[in-house]
Design an enzyme around this catalytic site. Structure first.
Site, mmCIF file in Angstrom:
data_model
loop_
_atom_site.group_PDB
_atom_site.id
_atom_site.type_symbol
_atom_site.label_atom_id
_atom_site.label_comp_id
_atom_site.label_asym_id
_atom_site.label_seq_id
_atom_site.Cartn_x
_atom_site.Cartn_y
_atom_site.Cartn_z
ATOM 1 N N ARG A 88 0.818 -1.222 0.000
ATOM 2 C CA ARG A 88 0.000 0.000 0.000
ATOM 3 C C ARG A 88 0.850 1.270 0.000
ATOM 4 N NH1 ARG A 88 -3.176 -3.933 1.779
ATOM 5 N NH2 ARG A 88 -2.785 -4.212 3.994
ATOM 6 N N THR B 169 13.969 -1.870 -0.842
ATOM 7 C CA THR B 169 14.070 -1.088 0.396
ATOM 8 C C THR B 169 15.523 -0.827 0.767
ATOM 9 O OG1 THR B 169 12.024 -2.122 1.115
ATOM 10 C CG2 THR B 169 13.319 -1.005 2.812
ATOM 11 N N HIS C 292 15.198 14.347 -3.251
ATOM 12 C CA HIS C 292 14.030 13.469 -3.141
ATOM 13 C C HIS C 292 12.822 14.192 -2.552
ATOM 14 C CE1 HIS C 292 16.917 10.160 -3.729
ATOM 15 N NE2 HIS C 292 15.874 9.426 -4.031
ATOM 16 N N GLY D 189 19.888 5.412 -0.599
ATOM 17 C CA GLY D 189 20.695 4.213 -0.836
ATOM 18 C C GLY D 189 21.477 4.326 -2.134
ATOM 19 N N THR D 190 20.854 4.927 -3.130
ATOM 20 C CA THR D 190 21.521 5.081 -4.432
ATOM 21 C C THR D 190 22.734 5.999 -4.316
ATOM 22 O OG1 THR D 190 19.355 4.863 -5.458
ATOM 23 C CG2 THR D 190 21.133 5.726 -6.843
ATOM 24 N N LYS E 23 10.540 10.804 2.254
ATOM 25 C CA LYS E 23 11.589 9.772 2.318
ATOM 26 C C LYS E 23 12.159 9.662 3.734
ATOM 27 C CE LYS E 23 15.790 8.228 -0.031
ATOM 28 N NZ LYS E 23 15.365 6.819 0.108
ATOM 29 N N ARG F 268 3.991 3.935 -1.585
ATOM 30 C CA ARG F 268 4.187 4.619 -2.870
ATOM 31 C C ARG F 268 4.732 3.665 -3.923
ATOM 32 N NH1 ARG F 268 5.649 9.087 0.888
ATOM 33 N NH2 ARG F 268 7.398 7.743 1.425
ATOM 34 N N PRO G 12 19.640 -1.083 -5.035
ATOM 35 C CA PRO G 12 19.541 0.279 -4.502
ATOM 36 C C PRO G 12 18.653 1.160 -5.362
ATOM 37 C CG PRO G 12 21.820 -0.470 -4.449
ATOM 38 C CD PRO G 12 21.031 -1.520 -5.209
ATOM 39 N N ASN G 13 18.604 0.866 -6.666
ATOM 40 C CA ASN G 13 17.743 1.639 -7.549
ATOM 41 C C ASN G 13 17.320 0.754 -8.723
ATOM 42 O OD1 ASN G 13 16.628 3.688 -9.337
ATOM 43 N ND2 ASN G 13 17.624 5.155 -7.973
ATOM 44 N N PHE G 14 16.009 0.713 -9.006
ATOM 45 C CA PHE G 14 15.504 -0.093 -10.118
ATOM 46 C C PHE G 14 15.490 0.692 -11.434
ATOM 47 C CE2 PHE G 14 13.244 -2.296 -6.540
ATOM 48 C CZ PHE G 14 13.751 -3.571 -6.755
HETATM 49 N N1 LIG Z 1 15.218 0.546 -5.201
HETATM 50 C C1 LIG Z 1 14.457 1.484 -5.752
HETATM 51 O O1 LIG Z 1 14.496 1.716 -6.975
HETATM 52 C C2 LIG Z 1 13.530 2.275 -4.890
HETATM 53 C C3 LIG Z 1 13.551 2.078 -3.543
HETATM 54 N N2 LIG Z 1 12.731 2.772 -2.731
HETATM 55 C C4 LIG Z 1 12.784 2.431 -1.333
HETATM 56 O O2 LIG Z 1 11.669 1.598 -1.054
HETATM 57 C C5 LIG Z 1 11.261 1.801 0.300
HETATM 58 C C6 LIG Z 1 9.792 2.176 0.314
HETATM 59 O O3 LIG Z 1 9.628 3.438 -0.285
HETATM 60 P P1 LIG Z 1 8.184 4.101 -0.448
HETATM 61 O O4 LIG Z 1 7.283 3.178 -1.192
HETATM 62 O O5 LIG Z 1 8.412 5.463 -0.957
HETATM 63 O O6 LIG Z 1 7.703 4.159 1.086
HETATM 64 P P2 LIG Z 1 6.206 4.248 1.654
HETATM 65 O O7 LIG Z 1 6.329 4.738 3.049
HETATM 66 O O8 LIG Z 1 5.334 4.965 0.708
HETATM 67 O O9 LIG Z 1 5.730 2.715 1.661
HETATM 68 C C7 LIG Z 1 6.195 1.746 2.532
HETATM 69 C C8 LIG Z 1 5.017 0.841 2.879
HETATM 70 O O10 LIG Z 1 5.506 -0.281 3.583
HETATM 71 C C9 LIG Z 1 4.631 -0.539 4.656
HETATM 72 N N3 LIG Z 1 5.347 -1.298 5.661
HETATM 73 C C10 LIG Z 1 6.234 -0.892 6.593
HETATM 74 N N4 LIG Z 1 6.663 -1.946 7.311
HETATM 75 C C11 LIG Z 1 6.046 -3.032 6.803
HETATM 76 C C12 LIG Z 1 6.077 -4.414 7.113
HETATM 77 N N5 LIG Z 1 6.819 -4.882 8.125
HETATM 78 N N6 LIG Z 1 5.330 -5.276 6.375
HETATM 79 C C13 LIG Z 1 4.558 -4.825 5.367
HETATM 80 N N7 LIG Z 1 4.482 -3.520 5.027
HETATM 81 C C14 LIG Z 1 5.220 -2.638 5.747
HETATM 82 C C15 LIG Z 1 4.157 0.837 5.127
HETATM 83 O O11 LIG Z 1 2.978 0.749 5.886
HETATM 84 C C16 LIG Z 1 3.976 1.523 3.786
HETATM 85 O O12 LIG Z 1 2.683 1.286 3.253
HETATM 86 C C17 LIG Z 1 12.201 2.870 0.871
HETATM 87 O O13 LIG Z 1 13.268 2.251 1.535
HETATM 88 C C18 LIG Z 1 12.681 3.574 -0.376
HETATM 89 O O14 LIG Z 1 13.926 4.203 -0.198
HETATM 90 C C19 LIG Z 1 11.864 3.700 -3.221
HETATM 91 C C20 LIG Z 1 11.827 3.980 -4.551
HETATM 92 C C21 LIG Z 1 12.660 3.288 -5.502
HETATM 93 O O1 LIG Z 2 12.792 6.644 -1.232
HETATM 94 C C1 LIG Z 2 12.821 6.834 -2.480
HETATM 95 O O2 LIG Z 2 11.958 7.490 -3.062
HETATM 96 C C2 LIG Z 2 13.909 6.223 -3.239
HETATM 97 N N1 LIG Z 2 14.736 5.429 -2.616
HETATM 98 C C3 LIG Z 2 15.830 4.740 -3.187
HETATM 99 C C4 LIG Z 2 17.132 5.232 -2.598
HETATM 100 O O3 LIG Z 2 17.166 5.580 -1.413
HETATM 101 O O4 LIG Z 2 18.133 5.248 -3.316
HETATM 102 C C5 LIG Z 2 15.814 4.769 -4.702
HETATM 103 C C6 LIG Z 2 15.345 6.063 -5.287
HETATM 104 O O5 LIG Z 2 16.309 7.043 -5.058
HETATM 105 C C7 LIG Z 2 13.996 6.471 -4.695
#
Ligand SMILES: NC(=O)C1=CN([C@@H]2O[C@H](COP(=O)(O)OP(=O)(O)OC[C@H]3O[C@@H](n4cnc5c(N)ncnc54)[C@H](O)[C@@H]3O)[C@@H](O)[C@H]2O)C=CC1
Ligand SMILES: O=C(O)C1=N[C@H](C(=O)O)C[C@H](O)C1
Length: 251
Positions: free
Chosen positions: A12, A79, A135, A145-146, A139, A14, A106-108
Protein backbone atom coordinates in the site's frame (compact mmCIF):
# COMPACT_ATOMS: atom_id res chain seq x y z
CA UNK A 1 3.62 -22.00 -19.52
CA UNK A 2 2.65 -21.46 -15.86
CA UNK A 3 2.89 -17.94 -14.49
CA UNK A 4 5.45 -16.96 -11.85
CA UNK A 5 3.67 -16.49 -8.51
CA UNK A 6 4.61 -13.08 -7.08
CA UNK A 7 3.83 -11.29 -3.80
CA UNK A 8 4.39 -7.63 -2.89
CA UNK A 9 5.31 -6.67 0.71
CA UNK A 10 4.58 -3.03 1.44
CA UNK A 11 1.79 -3.16 -1.13
CA UNK A 12 0.00 0.00 0.00
CA UNK A 13 3.06 2.26 -0.10
CA UNK A 14 4.19 4.62 -2.87
CA UNK A 15 6.39 2.00 -4.53
CA UNK A 16 4.45 -1.08 -3.44
CA UNK A 17 1.16 0.07 -4.97
CA UNK A 18 2.97 0.77 -8.26
CA UNK A 19 4.58 -2.70 -8.10
CA UNK A 20 1.17 -4.33 -7.53
CA UNK A 21 -0.12 -2.67 -10.72
CA UNK A 22 2.99 -3.66 -12.68
CA UNK A 23 2.80 -7.33 -11.61
CA UNK A 24 -0.91 -7.46 -12.35
CA UNK A 25 -0.30 -6.07 -15.82
CA UNK A 26 2.48 -8.55 -16.69
CA UNK A 27 1.20 -11.55 -18.65
CA UNK A 28 3.84 -13.96 -17.31
CA UNK A 29 3.30 -13.04 -13.63
CA UNK A 30 0.48 -13.71 -11.18
CA UNK A 31 -0.02 -11.53 -8.08
CA UNK A 32 -0.79 -13.99 -5.27
CA UNK A 33 -0.43 -11.68 -2.25
CA UNK A 34 -0.28 -7.94 -1.51
CA UNK A 35 0.81 -7.47 2.10
CA UNK A 36 0.59 -4.36 4.26
CA UNK A 37 2.21 -3.64 7.61
CA UNK A 38 -0.26 -5.72 9.67
CA UNK A 39 -0.57 -8.73 7.37
CA UNK A 40 1.15 -11.98 8.43
CA UNK A 41 4.18 -13.02 6.40
CA UNK A 42 2.86 -16.61 6.50
CA UNK A 43 0.48 -15.50 3.73
CA UNK A 44 3.46 -15.79 1.38
CA UNK A 45 3.85 -19.52 1.97
CA UNK A 46 0.10 -20.17 2.25
CA UNK A 47 -0.42 -18.62 -1.20
CA UNK A 48 2.62 -20.37 -2.71
CA UNK A 49 4.54 -17.19 -3.60
CA UNK A 50 7.74 -17.95 -5.54
CA UNK A 51 9.05 -14.38 -5.48
CA UNK A 52 8.39 -11.55 -3.02
CA UNK A 53 8.99 -7.92 -3.95
CA UNK A 54 10.01 -6.08 -0.76
CA UNK A 55 9.26 -2.33 -0.64
CA UNK A 56 8.73 -1.33 2.99
CA UNK A 57 11.02 0.50 5.42
CA UNK A 58 14.67 0.12 6.52
CA UNK A 59 13.39 -1.02 9.96
CA UNK A 60 11.24 -3.82 8.49
CA UNK A 61 13.22 -5.10 5.56
CA UNK A 62 15.70 -7.41 7.32
CA UNK A 63 12.99 -9.44 9.07
CA UNK A 64 10.89 -9.66 5.91
CA UNK A 65 13.77 -10.84 3.72
CA UNK A 66 14.88 -13.28 6.43
CA UNK A 67 11.40 -14.84 6.44
CA UNK A 68 11.50 -15.18 2.64
CA UNK A 69 14.93 -16.82 2.67
CA UNK A 70 14.06 -19.29 5.44
CA UNK A 71 10.99 -20.32 3.47
CA UNK A 72 12.66 -20.60 0.07
CA UNK A 73 10.87 -17.58 -1.40
CA UNK A 74 13.10 -15.59 -3.76
CA UNK A 75 13.20 -11.86 -2.95
CA UNK A 76 13.55 -8.70 -5.00
CA UNK A 77 14.36 -5.93 -2.54
CA UNK A 78 14.15 -2.21 -3.23
CA UNK A 79 14.07 -1.09 0.40
CA UNK A 80 17.11 0.82 1.61
CA UNK A 81 19.15 0.39 4.79
CA UNK A 82 21.56 -2.40 3.78
CA UNK A 83 24.78 -1.93 5.76
CA UNK A 84 27.76 -4.24 5.21
CA UNK A 85 26.83 -5.96 8.49
CA UNK A 86 23.26 -6.63 7.30
CA UNK A 87 24.52 -7.90 3.95
CA UNK A 88 26.97 -10.26 5.67
CA UNK A 89 24.23 -11.75 7.85
CA UNK A 90 21.99 -12.21 4.81
CA UNK A 91 24.78 -14.00 2.91
CA UNK A 92 25.08 -16.41 5.82
CA UNK A 93 21.33 -17.06 5.85
CA UNK A 94 21.36 -17.66 2.11
CA UNK A 95 24.24 -20.14 2.37
CA UNK A 96 21.93 -22.41 4.36
CA UNK A 97 19.27 -22.36 1.61
CA UNK A 98 21.00 -23.15 -1.69
CA UNK A 99 18.80 -22.36 -4.67
CA UNK A 100 17.13 -19.31 -3.18
CA UNK A 101 18.00 -15.93 -4.67
CA UNK A 102 17.84 -12.39 -3.31
CA UNK A 103 18.33 -9.28 -5.41
CA UNK A 104 18.97 -6.06 -3.48
CA UNK A 105 18.63 -3.16 -5.89
CA UNK A 106 19.54 0.28 -4.50
CA UNK A 107 17.74 1.64 -7.55
CA UNK A 108 15.50 -0.09 -10.12
CA UNK A 109 15.72 2.81 -12.59
CA UNK A 110 17.79 1.84 -15.62
CA UNK A 111 19.08 5.41 -15.90
CA UNK A 112 20.12 5.40 -12.24
CA UNK A 113 22.02 2.13 -12.72
CA UNK A 114 23.73 3.65 -15.76
CA UNK A 115 24.60 6.75 -13.70
CA UNK A 116 26.53 4.54 -11.27
CA UNK A 117 28.17 2.68 -14.16
CA UNK A 118 29.29 5.92 -15.80
CA UNK A 119 30.42 7.36 -12.45
CA UNK A 120 32.68 4.34 -11.94
CA UNK A 121 34.22 4.92 -15.38
CA UNK A 122 34.73 8.67 -14.83
CA UNK A 123 36.00 8.62 -11.24
CA UNK A 124 39.69 8.03 -11.86
CA UNK A 125 40.00 11.01 -14.23
CA UNK A 126 38.96 13.76 -11.76
CA UNK A 127 40.53 15.26 -8.66
CA UNK A 128 37.16 16.05 -7.05
CA UNK A 129 33.86 14.16 -6.87
CA UNK A 130 30.67 14.91 -4.93
CA UNK A 131 27.14 13.47 -5.05
CA UNK A 132 23.90 15.44 -4.64
CA UNK A 133 20.65 13.51 -4.26
CA UNK A 134 17.24 15.19 -4.31
CA UNK A 135 14.03 13.47 -3.14
CA UNK A 136 10.42 13.95 -2.03
CA UNK A 137 10.03 14.96 1.64
CA UNK A 138 8.30 11.66 2.56
CA UNK A 139 11.59 9.77 2.32
CA UNK A 140 12.72 8.17 5.60
CA UNK A 141 16.46 7.83 5.02
CA UNK A 142 19.27 10.21 4.09
CA UNK A 143 21.37 10.03 2.11
CA UNK A 144 19.53 7.78 -0.34
CA UNK A 145 20.69 4.21 -0.84
CA UNK A 146 21.52 5.08 -4.43
CA UNK A 147 23.68 8.06 -3.46
CA UNK A 148 25.51 6.01 -0.85
CA UNK A 149 26.18 3.26 -3.39
CA UNK A 150 27.26 5.81 -6.01
CA UNK A 151 29.75 7.35 -3.57
CA UNK A 152 31.09 3.89 -2.67
CA UNK A 153 31.56 3.07 -6.36
CA UNK A 154 33.44 6.34 -6.90
CA UNK A 155 35.58 5.72 -3.81
CA UNK A 156 36.44 2.18 -5.00
CA UNK A 157 37.50 3.50 -8.41
CA UNK A 158 39.58 6.28 -6.84
CA UNK A 159 41.35 3.79 -4.56
CA UNK A 160 41.98 1.40 -7.46
CA UNK A 161 43.56 4.28 -9.42
CA UNK A 162 45.69 5.32 -6.44
CA UNK A 163 44.16 8.81 -6.20
CA UNK A 164 44.91 10.85 -3.04
CA UNK A 165 42.13 12.28 -0.83
CA UNK A 166 40.11 15.05 -2.47
CA UNK A 167 41.27 18.67 -2.08
CA UNK A 168 39.22 20.59 0.52
CA UNK A 169 40.56 23.55 2.48
CA UNK A 170 37.54 23.74 4.83
CA UNK A 171 38.70 24.34 8.41
CA UNK A 172 35.43 25.55 9.92
CA UNK A 173 31.89 24.64 8.89
CA UNK A 174 28.35 24.41 10.22
CA UNK A 175 27.48 20.79 10.97
CA UNK A 176 26.33 19.09 7.78
CA UNK A 177 27.46 21.89 5.48
CA UNK A 178 29.90 19.61 3.64
CA UNK A 179 27.41 16.73 3.50
CA UNK A 180 27.88 13.15 4.68
CA UNK A 181 31.32 11.61 4.21
CA UNK A 182 30.95 8.27 2.38
CA UNK A 183 34.46 6.80 2.10
CA UNK A 184 35.86 10.26 1.39
CA UNK A 185 33.17 11.29 -1.09
CA UNK A 186 30.80 14.05 0.16
CA UNK A 187 27.09 13.26 -0.32
CA UNK A 188 24.43 16.00 -0.01
CA UNK A 189 20.70 15.29 0.46
CA UNK A 190 17.88 17.68 -0.56
CA UNK A 191 14.23 17.06 0.48
CA UNK A 192 11.72 19.13 -1.50
CA UNK A 193 7.97 18.91 -2.15
CA UNK A 194 7.42 18.21 -5.84
CA UNK A 195 10.48 16.03 -6.32
CA UNK A 196 10.43 12.24 -6.84
CA UNK A 197 13.99 10.85 -7.05
CA UNK A 198 16.94 12.66 -8.62
CA UNK A 199 20.71 12.58 -8.43
CA UNK A 200 23.67 14.57 -9.70
CA UNK A 201 27.21 13.26 -9.68
CA UNK A 202 29.72 16.10 -9.98
CA UNK A 203 33.29 15.53 -11.09
CA UNK A 204 35.80 18.39 -11.19
CA UNK A 205 39.33 19.00 -12.29
CA UNK A 206 41.38 22.01 -13.39
CA UNK A 207 39.20 23.94 -15.86
CA UNK A 208 36.48 21.33 -16.38
CA UNK A 209 33.39 19.89 -14.72
CA UNK A 210 31.53 16.72 -15.66
CA UNK A 211 27.95 16.40 -14.35
CA UNK A 212 25.98 13.16 -14.64
CA UNK A 213 22.31 13.72 -13.77
CA UNK A 214 19.43 11.29 -13.50
CA UNK A 215 15.76 12.09 -12.84
CA UNK A 216 12.98 9.65 -11.99
CA UNK A 217 9.89 11.72 -12.83
CA UNK A 218 7.48 9.10 -11.45
CA UNK A 219 7.56 5.67 -9.77
CA UNK A 220 6.54 3.94 -12.99
CA UNK A 221 10.16 4.54 -13.99
CA UNK A 222 11.25 1.87 -11.51
CA UNK A 223 8.88 -0.84 -12.72
CA UNK A 224 10.79 -2.28 -15.72
CA UNK A 225 13.66 -2.86 -13.29
CA UNK A 226 11.39 -4.47 -10.70
CA UNK A 227 9.93 -6.85 -13.30
CA UNK A 228 13.38 -7.68 -14.68
CA UNK A 229 14.50 -8.49 -11.13
CA UNK A 230 11.48 -10.75 -10.54
CA UNK A 231 12.08 -12.71 -13.75
CA UNK A 232 15.83 -13.07 -13.22
CA UNK A 233 16.10 -13.71 -9.47
CA UNK A 234 14.47 -17.15 -9.70
CA UNK A 235 17.46 -18.38 -11.75
CA UNK A 236 20.11 -16.56 -9.70
CA UNK A 237 20.75 -18.27 -6.34
CA UNK A 238 22.55 -16.39 -3.55
CA UNK A 239 22.84 -12.65 -3.06
CA UNK A 240 22.99 -10.19 -5.95
CA UNK A 241 23.53 -6.53 -5.05
CA UNK A 242 22.65 -4.14 -7.86
CA UNK A 243 20.43 -4.47 -10.92
CA UNK A 244 23.50 -3.94 -13.11
CA UNK A 245 24.24 -7.66 -12.73
CA UNK A 246 21.07 -8.40 -14.70
CA UNK A 247 21.94 -5.92 -17.49
CA UNK A 248 24.50 -6.55 -20.21
CA UNK A 249 26.21 -3.20 -19.61
CA UNK A 250 29.43 -3.88 -21.46
CA UNK A 251 27.74 -5.61 -24.41
N1 LIG B 1 15.22 0.55 -5.20
C1 LIG B 1 14.46 1.48 -5.75
O1 LIG B 1 14.50 1.72 -6.97
C2 LIG B 1 13.53 2.28 -4.89
C3 LIG B 1 13.55 2.08 -3.54
N2 LIG B 1 12.73 2.77 -2.73
C4 LIG B 1 12.78 2.43 -1.33
O2 LIG B 1 11.67 1.60 -1.05
C5 LIG B 1 11.26 1.80 0.30
C6 LIG B 1 9.79 2.18 0.31
O3 LIG B 1 9.63 3.44 -0.29
P1 LIG B 1 8.18 4.10 -0.45
O4 LIG B 1 7.28 3.18 -1.19
O5 LIG B 1 8.41 5.46 -0.96
O6 LIG B 1 7.70 4.16 1.09
P2 LIG B 1 6.21 4.25 1.65
O7 LIG B 1 6.33 4.74 3.05
O8 LIG B 1 5.33 4.97 0.71
O9 LIG B 1 5.73 2.71 1.66
C7 LIG B 1 6.19 1.75 2.53
C8 LIG B 1 5.02 0.84 2.88
O10 LIG B 1 5.51 -0.28 3.58
C9 LIG B 1 4.63 -0.54 4.66
N3 LIG B 1 5.35 -1.30 5.66
C10 LIG B 1 6.23 -0.89 6.59
N4 LIG B 1 6.66 -1.95 7.31
C11 LIG B 1 6.05 -3.03 6.80
C12 LIG B 1 6.08 -4.41 7.11
N5 LIG B 1 6.82 -4.88 8.13
N6 LIG B 1 5.33 -5.28 6.37
C13 LIG B 1 4.56 -4.82 5.37
N7 LIG B 1 4.48 -3.52 5.03
C14 LIG B 1 5.22 -2.64 5.75
C15 LIG B 1 4.16 0.84 5.13
O11 LIG B 1 2.98 0.75 5.89
C16 LIG B 1 3.98 1.52 3.79
O12 LIG B 1 2.68 1.29 3.25
C17 LIG B 1 12.20 2.87 0.87
O13 LIG B 1 13.27 2.25 1.53
C18 LIG B 1 12.68 3.57 -0.38
O14 LIG B 1 13.93 4.20 -0.20
C19 LIG B 1 11.86 3.70 -3.22
C20 LIG B 1 11.83 3.98 -4.55
C21 LIG B 1 12.66 3.29 -5.50
O1 LIG C 1 12.79 6.64 -1.23
C1 LIG C 1 12.82 6.83 -2.48
O2 LIG C 1 11.96 7.49 -3.06
C2 LIG C 1 13.91 6.22 -3.24
N1 LIG C 1 14.74 5.43 -2.62
C3 LIG C 1 15.83 4.74 -3.19
C4 LIG C 1 17.13 5.23 -2.60
O3 LIG C 1 17.17 5.58 -1.41
O4 LIG C 1 18.13 5.25 -3.32
C5 LIG C 1 15.81 4.77 -4.70
C6 LIG C 1 15.35 6.06 -5.29
O5 LIG C 1 16.31 7.04 -5.06
C7 LIG C 1 14.00 6.47 -4.69
Amino acid sequence: MSKLRVAVIGARGRMGSEAVRAVEAAEDLELVAALGRDDPLETLTERGAQVAVELTHPDSVVANVGFCVRNGVHAVVGTTGWTEERLGALREELAAVPGTGVLIAPNFGIGAVLTMHFARQAARFFESAEVVELHHPGKADAPSGTATRTAQVIAEARRAAGLPPQPDATTSALEGARGADVEGVPVHAVRLRGLVAHQEVLFGDEGEILTIRHDSMNRGSFMPGVLLGVRRVVGTPGLTVGLEHFLDLDG
